[in-house]
Design an enzyme around this catalytic site. Structure first.
Site, mmCIF file in Angstrom:
data_model
loop_
_atom_site.group_PDB
_atom_site.id
_atom_site.type_symbol
_atom_site.label_atom_id
_atom_site.label_comp_id
_atom_site.label_asym_id
_atom_site.label_seq_id
_atom_site.Cartn_x
_atom_site.Cartn_y
_atom_site.Cartn_z
ATOM 1 N N HIS A 257 67.411 -43.288 10.857
ATOM 2 C CA HIS A 257 66.859 -42.611 12.020
ATOM 3 C C HIS A 257 66.220 -43.664 12.913
ATOM 4 O O HIS A 257 65.498 -44.535 12.442
ATOM 5 C CB HIS A 257 65.806 -41.570 11.601
ATOM 6 C CG HIS A 257 65.563 -40.531 12.659
ATOM 7 N ND1 HIS A 257 64.943 -40.845 13.859
ATOM 8 C CD2 HIS A 257 65.861 -39.216 12.708
ATOM 9 C CE1 HIS A 257 64.878 -39.736 14.591
ATOM 10 N NE2 HIS A 257 65.428 -38.750 13.928
ATOM 11 N N ASP A 308 68.489 -34.283 7.844
ATOM 12 C CA ASP A 308 69.776 -33.590 7.786
ATOM 13 C C ASP A 308 70.431 -33.676 6.413
ATOM 14 O O ASP A 308 71.193 -32.792 6.029
ATOM 15 C CB ASP A 308 70.736 -34.183 8.822
ATOM 16 C CG ASP A 308 70.228 -34.029 10.239
ATOM 17 O OD1 ASP A 308 69.904 -32.896 10.618
ATOM 18 O OD2 ASP A 308 70.144 -35.039 10.953
#
Length: 371
Positions: A257, A308
């Site tokens: 990320h 996710d």
């Protein structure tokens, strides 16, 4: 001008909604770990919109307002039946439905503070009904009306399946909603703010945000994770699959990320829920595969899993169709989008960055016959 590709590291605005500092995510100063373990999604909605947690009466009022506004105009749901229902992606259907929803709101273009807050209530309530109704209509089933006495999380699962969820299912889904509610100035939130900074309406802002979330580099990642797990099939196949991906320098979805150096703080909550739910439903292989993939990837690259990665097996264990994973993200993130939209309206300035031109220099027009 200094050019920063993808606006990485650029501070584009000030906000009092959420923060990411030293790998800690907070909503209005509350650590996501604290909220994930203790808060209901309704409390988080109130927190994001009012910058404080509600008292009992305020929470009761918001919960009632959401329940009372979940019904969607019949025309919006009937519109689904005109879609190429078996081929259209639910995110495309959702994007169209939210835009369509604005046509049936008499206050859609009323821009005062009270009207915008009322629209926020309606949108937050109705997006849940829209996603679940589409999921049923495409299977030839009738939409299920919400129950006034269920929580937001429980109502979604009830409208999706027609059955009251168990306590553990409600807990898991509530936790997922809390974890996805806001995330500072991510791509879809920035899109929403750019849209309404023109003084466009709330429905346009949410429609624009959904368009940004649809991409696999943003909200579509958890659907891609579940596709990967399905392709792998069993724990025995994980090592060869991951090795092949890494050798070919292919992206493994659900890892890394841009704003976190040492890992996404939300991931551990869904990892624990994945372990619990997959065991409960007799599908532990999905959790075990996920753990094995994480071990192999992180041993090769400094890329811990993001939110996710484990949300995929959580949603699968709840019996949710894989292509609904991103619309569920939208159901939750609408709370954050709306908080940012209302904040943008309160202190608005048109968002208009510049671009560094890299094309040819000054040229002179030549008539077509002479070219």
């Amino acid at each position: 001008m200094t050019v920063t590709k993808g606006l990485e590291g650029i501070v584009a605005t000030t906000s009092s909604i959420s923060s990411i500092i030293d790998d800690t995510l907070t909503y209005v100063g509350y650590d996501i770990d604290d909220l994930a373990e203790n808060a209901t999604f309704e409390e988080v909605i109130y927190l994001l919109w009012h910058r404080r947690l509600p008292n009992k009466e305020e929470l009761k009022e918001l919960t009632a307002q959401l329940a009372e506004n979940m019904d969607v105009p019949k025309e919006v749901l009937d519109h689904f039946k005109t879609f190429p229902i078996q081929s259209v992606h639910p995110m495309a259907a959702l994007r169209s439905a939210i835009s369509n929803l604005g046509l049936y709101d008499a206050e859609a273009d009323v821009m005062d503070k009270e009207a915008n807050y009322k629209k926020a209530i309606r949108l937050q309530a109705q997006i849940s009904t829209i996603v679940t109704a589409f999921a049923r209509i495409r299977k030839g089933l009738e939409p299920v009306s919400p129950k006034k006495d269920l929580s937001f999380a429980a109502n979604f699962l009830y409208m999706l399946s027609g059955k009251d969820p168990s306590a553990i299912e409600e807990e898991a889904f509530n936790k997922a909603l809390v974890l996805h509610a806001d995330h500072e100035l991510n791509a879809s939130t920035f899109t929403a703010r750019v849209c309404v900074a023109t003084l466009s309406d709330v429905y346009s802002g949410i429609t624009a945000a959904i368009g940004a979330l649809k991409g696999p580099l943003h909200g579509g990642a958890n659907e891609a994770v579940m596709k990967m797990l399905t392709e792998i099939g069993s724990v025995e196949n994980v090592e060869s699959y991951v090795k092949n991906k890494l050798d070919n320098k292919e992206k493994i979805m659900g890892f890394g990320h841009r704003v976190y150096r040492n890992g996404d703080p939300r991931a551990k909550h869904l990892r624990a829920m994945s372990e619990k739910l997959t065991k409960l439903t007799g599908q532990s292989q999905y959790y075990e595969m996920s753990v094995k993939i994480e071990e192999l990837v992180t041993s090769q690259k400094p890329l811990p899993p993001n939110v996710d990665f484990y949300s995929a097996s959580v949603y699968h264990s709840l019996g949710i169709d894989h292509d609904l994973f991103t619309p569920i993200f939208a159901v939750s993130r609408t709370s954050g989008w709306l908080a940012h939209i209302l904040e943008q309206y309160d202190n608005n300035r048109l968002i208009r960055p510049r671009a560094e031109y890299t094309g040819p220099g000054m040229q002179k027009y030549v008539p077509v016959d002479e070219r």
